[in-house]
Design an enzyme around this catalytic site. Sequence first.
Site, PDB file in Angstrom:
ATOM      1  N   LYS A 182       0.852  -1.187   0.000  1.00 49.59           N
ATOM      2  CA  LYS A 182       0.000   0.000   0.000  1.00 49.59           C
ATOM      3  C   LYS A 182       0.892   1.243   0.000  1.00 49.59           C
ATOM      4  CE  LYS A 182      -1.500   2.918   2.683  1.00 49.59           C
ATOM      5  NZ  LYS A 182      -1.518   4.066   1.777  1.00 49.59           N
ATOM      6  N   GLU A 258       9.583   1.322  10.777  1.00 54.88           N
ATOM      7  CA  GLU A 258      10.729   2.182  10.489  1.00 54.88           C
ATOM      8  C   GLU A 258      10.186   3.608  10.534  1.00 54.88           C
ATOM      9  OE1 GLU A 258      13.126   4.447   9.633  1.00 54.88           O
ATOM     10  OE2 GLU A 258      12.759   4.092   7.503  1.00 54.88           O
ATOM     11  N   CYS A 291      14.257  10.230   6.731  1.00 55.01           N
ATOM     12  CA  CYS A 291      14.176   9.902   8.154  1.00 55.01           C
ATOM     13  C   CYS A 291      15.545   9.856   8.820  1.00 55.01           C
ATOM     14  CB  CYS A 291      13.443   8.576   8.333  1.00 55.01           C
ATOM     15  SG  CYS A 291      14.083   7.282   7.284  1.00 55.01           S
ATOM     16  N   GLU A 390      10.601  15.931  14.589  1.00 55.05           N
ATOM     17  CA  GLU A 390      11.022  15.706  13.199  1.00 55.05           C
ATOM     18  C   GLU A 390      10.275  16.701  12.306  1.00 55.05           C
ATOM     19  OE1 GLU A 390       9.725  12.067  11.180  1.00 55.05           O
ATOM     20  OE2 GLU A 390      11.803  11.818  10.521  1.00 55.05           O
TER      21      GLU A 390
HETATM   22  P1  NAD Z   1       2.155   8.871   7.634  1.00 56.20           P
HETATM   23  O1  NAD Z   1       2.848   8.086   8.643  1.00 56.20           O
HETATM   24  O2  NAD Z   1       0.806   9.389   7.986  1.00 56.20           O
HETATM   25  O3  NAD Z   1       1.971   8.025   6.271  1.00 56.20           O
HETATM   26  C1  NAD Z   1       2.838   6.971   5.885  1.00 56.20           C
HETATM   27  C2  NAD Z   1       1.995   5.823   5.305  1.00 56.20           C
HETATM   28  O4  NAD Z   1       1.056   5.373   6.286  1.00 56.20           O
HETATM   29  C3  NAD Z   1       1.143   6.221   4.100  1.00 56.20           C
HETATM   30  O5  NAD Z   1       1.107   5.132   3.203  1.00 56.20           O
HETATM   31  C4  NAD Z   1      -0.221   6.449   4.711  1.00 56.20           C
HETATM   32  O6  NAD Z   1      -1.270   6.306   3.770  1.00 56.20           O
HETATM   33  C5  NAD Z   1      -0.269   5.363   5.754  1.00 56.20           C
HETATM   34  N1  NAD Z   1      -1.183   5.611   6.857  1.00 56.20           N
HETATM   35  C6  NAD Z   1      -1.618   6.790   7.330  1.00 56.20           C
HETATM   36  N2  NAD Z   1      -2.470   6.591   8.375  1.00 56.20           N
HETATM   37  C7  NAD Z   1      -2.551   5.249   8.558  1.00 56.20           C
HETATM   38  C8  NAD Z   1      -3.246   4.427   9.486  1.00 56.20           C
HETATM   39  N3  NAD Z   1      -4.027   4.936  10.435  1.00 56.20           N
HETATM   40  N4  NAD Z   1      -3.076   3.101   9.402  1.00 56.20           N
HETATM   41  C9  NAD Z   1      -2.280   2.540   8.471  1.00 56.20           C
HETATM   42  N5  NAD Z   1      -1.611   3.287   7.550  1.00 56.20           N
HETATM   43  C10 NAD Z   1      -1.741   4.623   7.599  1.00 56.20           C
HETATM   44  O7  NAD Z   1       3.066  10.026   7.187  1.00 56.20           O
HETATM   45  P2  NAD Z   1       2.598  11.374   6.455  1.00 56.20           P
HETATM   46  O8  NAD Z   1       1.337  11.928   7.022  1.00 56.20           O
HETATM   47  O9  NAD Z   1       2.575  11.127   5.036  1.00 56.20           O
HETATM   48  O10 NAD Z   1       3.746  12.333   6.910  1.00 56.20           O
HETATM   49  C11 NAD Z   1       3.713  12.925   8.185  1.00 56.20           C
HETATM   50  C12 NAD Z   1       5.078  12.908   8.818  1.00 56.20           C
HETATM   51  O11 NAD Z   1       5.593  11.573   8.890  1.00 56.20           O
HETATM   52  C13 NAD Z   1       6.143  13.621   8.039  1.00 56.20           C
HETATM   53  O12 NAD Z   1       6.145  14.973   8.211  1.00 56.20           O
HETATM   54  C14 NAD Z   1       7.381  12.975   8.575  1.00 56.20           C
HETATM   55  O13 NAD Z   1       7.772  13.559   9.778  1.00 56.20           O
HETATM   56  C15 NAD Z   1       6.981  11.580   8.817  1.00 56.20           C
HETATM   57  N6  NAD Z   1       7.428  10.652   7.770  1.00 56.20           N
HETATM   58  C16 NAD Z   1       8.499   9.876   8.052  1.00 56.20           C
HETATM   59  C17 NAD Z   1       8.952   9.010   7.105  1.00 56.20           C
HETATM   60  C18 NAD Z   1      10.124   8.142   7.373  1.00 56.20           C
HETATM   61  O14 NAD Z   1      10.725   7.609   6.456  1.00 56.20           O
HETATM   62  N7  NAD Z   1      10.490   7.941   8.628  1.00 56.20           N
HETATM   63  C19 NAD Z   1       8.344   8.928   5.878  1.00 56.20           C
HETATM   64  C20 NAD Z   1       7.228   9.728   5.622  1.00 56.20           C
HETATM   65  C21 NAD Z   1       6.785  10.574   6.593  1.00 56.20           C
END
Ligand code: NAD
Length: 502
Positions: A182, A258, A291, A390
């Site tokens: 996903k 992660e 990250c 972050e």
């Molecule tokens: P997020 O964690 O919300 O999204 C990451 C993934 O999780 C996406 O595929 C999203 O659709 C999915 N997701 C969201 N809510 C979910 C739920 N309740 N259950 C299962 N899956 C779910 O990240 P974001 O909103 O896109 O970004 C927000 C913050 O996250 C960023 O500002 C950053 O700080 C952090 N981030 C970190 C990484 C990393 O590599 N560590 C990557 C992306 C974002």
Amino acid sequence: MVTLATGQLYVDGVLRNAAGDRTYKDVSPWTGEVIAEAADASAEDMEEAIAAARRAFDDTDWATDHARRRALVAKLGELMVANQDRIVEIVRLEGGAAWGTIMGPQVQFALDAFPGMLKVFDDFKWEKDAGVVEAFFTQSRRVIRREAFGVVGAITPWNVPLYVNVAKLVPALLAGCTVILKPAPETPLSGAIIGELAAEAGFPAGVFNVMTGEDPAMLGEMLSGDPRVDLVTFTGSTVTGKRIMERGAQTLKRVFLELGGKSALIVLEDAPDYAMAVAHSMMIYHAGQGCANCTRLLLPRSRYAEGVAILEQAYAHVQWGDFDDKANYMGALISERQRKRVLGYIEAGKAEGARLIAGGGIPADKGDGFFVEPTCFVDVDNKMKIAQEEIFGPVLVVIPFEDDEDAIRIANDSIYGLSGAVVSGDFDRGMAIAKRIRAGTYSVNGGIWSAPDVPFGGYKQSGLGREWGEAGFEEYLQIKTIAMPAASSANDVSAAAMADTI
Ligand code: NAD
């Protein structure tokens, strides 16, 4: 800006539209324009994918036919290389990746991951003879065997979308799991292209499925809540990671997480080229959306003013934000939402009393893309919000330290523990610091840890488990101990245990 082909779902071995032909708009960070339509999967589509993955795991020999899996994953890797130009276009256009990042994590590392993980697979010992012991008046020979974990839900982010998709699906498939990928809503085509190439490679029905969708949570919540899914592997924010763990607990899933980071680069006063070490710390790579980036720079009080002057010069001359420039490392942020979030942190930094020496706003000359200027705060206290949270944007915070102990204390004063780095003219001093930082990866004097044969992952709230290398492969395996009468020879045992796997 060019437009890309519509992304489809890959479900039960078939490339198809979402139910009701629903699509949503894929927007380019560079311009804010729509560059493609992507399939918008419904709950009904996800239901079909989970059922297909479960069937493929339970009712076929996918989990035990090692040779077939190896051949198909290798074939997928070859097709990825053959389609490299298309892949690069997708990652640049929808992911906002600047040219300079393509040869690194955005594309090249993802392509390198195939031969890298195939080597881990080839070297892996699926069973081990644990010898004979006597217990309850019985002499027993024991064999420790590894087996595929089951159905995997892989939930991935938008920042290095292709790389993280590959980081999860390649080891999971090689381990014998079946996978539902996903991708993040912002980067659907970076997942859809892998489904398309898997279909071309001829993967058996249900073994690998790709579900793109606009809703950020719905499809992921289905994966974390469904009892037919055995393991969820996730990369993204710590908040979502906690939610997945909480939901996964209801069916006692294995969760691999992660998550975020707030890593610190420590430049010691004896750094061989102090100016270069400091200047290279500018937080511009992929606009800070990584990250494991070192987003905190720790400088010695004795050379602090000099370090700040070096940064002022470096930021004044940095080139960034050009779509066509092969030497650029920084494009736009992924979305308007992310830009607002980053600008909010910049305001917080000013309000907390940190001193802004570069950037801090939206550039006037870069059009309608989601750009934020490369930004640097100095005189930062590690207790400030901008030093603790972050930001995931092009924002560096600079913190002075008194001595090595103080630098270690500040670096470790974080809820995160993903990565970090030190630069010193004294190797032993650098190594001593590396051993005391609570983080899953660490660089001494510019060493690069990012490679498919070594593990990557976080301490503390940066995550659970490891990706890559043998440790990363083992995340997707169960351990089974089989005991039998001692008279069974090691050779018999080996032949019986391996009969179904080679
Ligand atoms: P997020 O964690 O919300 O999204 C990451 C993934 O999780 C996406 O595929 C999203 O659709 C999915 N997701 C969201 N809510 C979910 C739920 N309740 N259950 C299962 N899956 C779910 O990240 P974001 O909103 O896109 O970004 C927000 C913050 O996250 C960023 O500002 C950053 O700080 C952090 N981030 C970190 C990484 C990393 O590599 N560590 C990557 C992306 C974002």
